[in-house]
Scaffold this active site. Structure first.
Site, PDB file in Angstrom:
ATOM      1  N   ASP A 149      -2.708  -3.641   8.279  1.00  0.00           N
ATOM      2  CA  ASP A 149      -4.139  -3.724   8.546  1.00  0.00           C
ATOM      3  C   ASP A 149      -4.407  -4.531   9.818  1.00  0.00           C
ATOM      4  O   ASP A 149      -5.210  -4.141  10.663  1.00  0.00           O
ATOM      5  CB  ASP A 149      -4.789  -4.333   7.289  1.00  0.00           C
ATOM      6  CG  ASP A 149      -6.004  -5.182   7.543  1.00  0.00           C
ATOM      7  OD1 ASP A 149      -7.100  -4.633   7.477  1.00  0.00           O
ATOM      8  OD2 ASP A 149      -5.850  -6.394   7.803  1.00  0.00           O
ATOM      9  N   ASP A 201      -3.908   3.355   2.632  1.00  0.00           N
ATOM     10  CA  ASP A 201      -3.050   2.181   2.403  1.00  0.00           C
ATOM     11  C   ASP A 201      -1.617   2.472   2.858  1.00  0.00           C
ATOM     12  O   ASP A 201      -0.965   1.620   3.473  1.00  0.00           O
ATOM     13  CB  ASP A 201      -3.044   1.796   0.919  1.00  0.00           C
ATOM     14  CG  ASP A 201      -4.354   1.141   0.480  1.00  0.00           C
ATOM     15  OD1 ASP A 201      -5.204   0.873   1.350  1.00  0.00           O
ATOM     16  OD2 ASP A 201      -4.520   0.921  -0.732  1.00  0.00           O
ATOM     17  N   GLU A 211      -1.389   2.395   6.637  1.00  0.00           N
ATOM     18  CA  GLU A 211      -1.358   1.014   7.128  1.00  0.00           C
ATOM     19  C   GLU A 211       0.005   0.369   6.865  1.00  0.00           C
ATOM     20  O   GLU A 211       0.544  -0.352   7.709  1.00  0.00           O
ATOM     21  CB  GLU A 211      -2.460   0.180   6.465  1.00  0.00           C
ATOM     22  CG  GLU A 211      -3.848   0.526   6.980  1.00  0.00           C
ATOM     23  CD  GLU A 211      -4.930  -0.380   6.417  1.00  0.00           C
ATOM     24  OE1 GLU A 211      -5.895  -0.638   7.132  1.00  0.00           O
ATOM     25  OE2 GLU A 211      -4.819  -0.812   5.246  1.00  0.00           O
TER      26      GLU A 211
END
Lengths: 242, 242
Positions: free
Chosen positions: B60, B128, B131
């Site tokens: 992130d 997710d 990332e």
């Protein structure tokens, strides 16, 4: 503004700040973009054009990667929950204002007269300036953390940005929503402020039309919250209509 | 888990993925941490210990700096408002899931049986994983963007982390609040769920005691929202009491 245009007293003040921060390496100082360091310490209340708002946006990403690198390298055994909570704390306005105070940043920050009286906004101002400082350091001394990833990722990012520019609801969700509600019901959307906190600023807005709430948004300003609410409402209405 | 332990079919699958992504440079592939790439593609529903949650946290930050670098270098004339809005869009789950789909990431992502049926959570899972993939690339190929800033900044970060560990309200705001309300009023705080959205998950919780609301918190889970509300309430009560 080029470096040579910095007036000598300001340049000397900034040299003093760098020395207080502990940056004394001549090679490093020779690379420093003094004009950007100066800009990092100009609050938008003083100058709506040349101020630290863009450097703060950059510095926010820089700080986040620095804090994440630090946590991964120094505390390899933390759980993901602890990592998340601690990182939020490290990058919080409260912590950044503390770091700014530790280095006496306030005396170097140039403010407009309206902000000088706004004591409650002090933490936010100092935190923003600290992030902008990191942004100016990045532009002076930073290198790409993953140089080989840009050629791969950038074309996808570019495509998305071009899409963003072509999509009126992204660029201006309030205008797009207004056009839609007028076409559907012959009325304008109504924005209702449902919560407002001043310190730190946080606003929650609902947008209503045809007797119901179509979206809710939050933001640091009423306008930002309205934009967010309008974007949600537009998506909702658009999908129901389809 | 060391690289050599990857079972051959998984290793071949990941090599195929890298080739699909366009990474074919032998020197780059030789540096790749295949064990971390494997871990980036394990959803927490399959394995609560060895999964991609920490790599996602790292990724992130990596994505945010990559996107910010891209925007500053490719679109130097954007306003700060546009930069903020576009960056939010670039790092949104919707966009990352789109990028994941473009590269067929789903077939490489290992899920538990509960998540296989959760179609509504698909975008979040893919985002997710994307990332986490960037997190694994960072650990394989990344370098410090500001190497000379760590020796300066890290001691401050370390001090704050140590403070965090010593402060019970930061580590466990719910327990700290409970202790305080019991001491003040002989009662437990009451958590009221005031808003809950499933997709994406977003919860808002208020915490009440002695007849009034002392704090409100939001989060991706009910527990996270309660923790946030408890932290606000603790600060509020603590300052009123002082």
């Amino acid at each position: 503004m080029s470096e040579s245009e910095l007036i000598p007293p300001r340049r000397r003040a900034l040299e003093h700040l760098l020395s207080r921060l502990g940056f004394k390496d001549a090679a490093l100082l020779a690379q420093l973009r003094w004009d950007l360091l100066d800009q990092a310490l100009i609050h938008p209340s003083l100058d709506s054009q040349r101020n630290n708002d863009r450097l703060e946006l950059l510095g926010d990403s820089v700080l986040r990667i620095l804090a994440t690198e630090f946590l991964f390298e120094s505390y390899p055994d933390l759980s993901v929950g602890e990592l998340t909570a601690i990182r939020s704390d490290l990058i919080s306005d409260a912590h950044l204002a503390e770091l700014a105070d530790l280095h006496g940043l306030e005396r170097y920050l140039e403010l407009g007269s309206s902000s000088q009286k706004d004591l409650a906004g002090r933490d936010r101002r100092l935190a923003d300036a600290f992030e902008a400082l990191l942004g100016s350091f990045y532009l002076s001394w930073g290198i790409h953390t993953l140089p080989n990833l840009h050629p791969w990722l950038d074309p996808y990012l570019r495509r998305r940005v071009e899409e963003w520019f072509q999509d009126p609801t992204r660029r201006n969700p309030k205008a797009a929503l207004q056009e839609l509600t007028q076409r559907l019901w012959g009325e304008l959307p109504e924005y209702r402020l449902v919560a407002a906190e001043e310190h730190p600023p946080h606003f929650t807005v609902e947008v209503w039309g045809n007797g119901r709430c179509w979206g809710r948004g939050e933001g640091r300003s009423k306008k930002a919250a309205e934009m967010a609410a309008a974007a949600v409402a537009y998506g909702q209405l658009h999908s129901e209509e389809a």
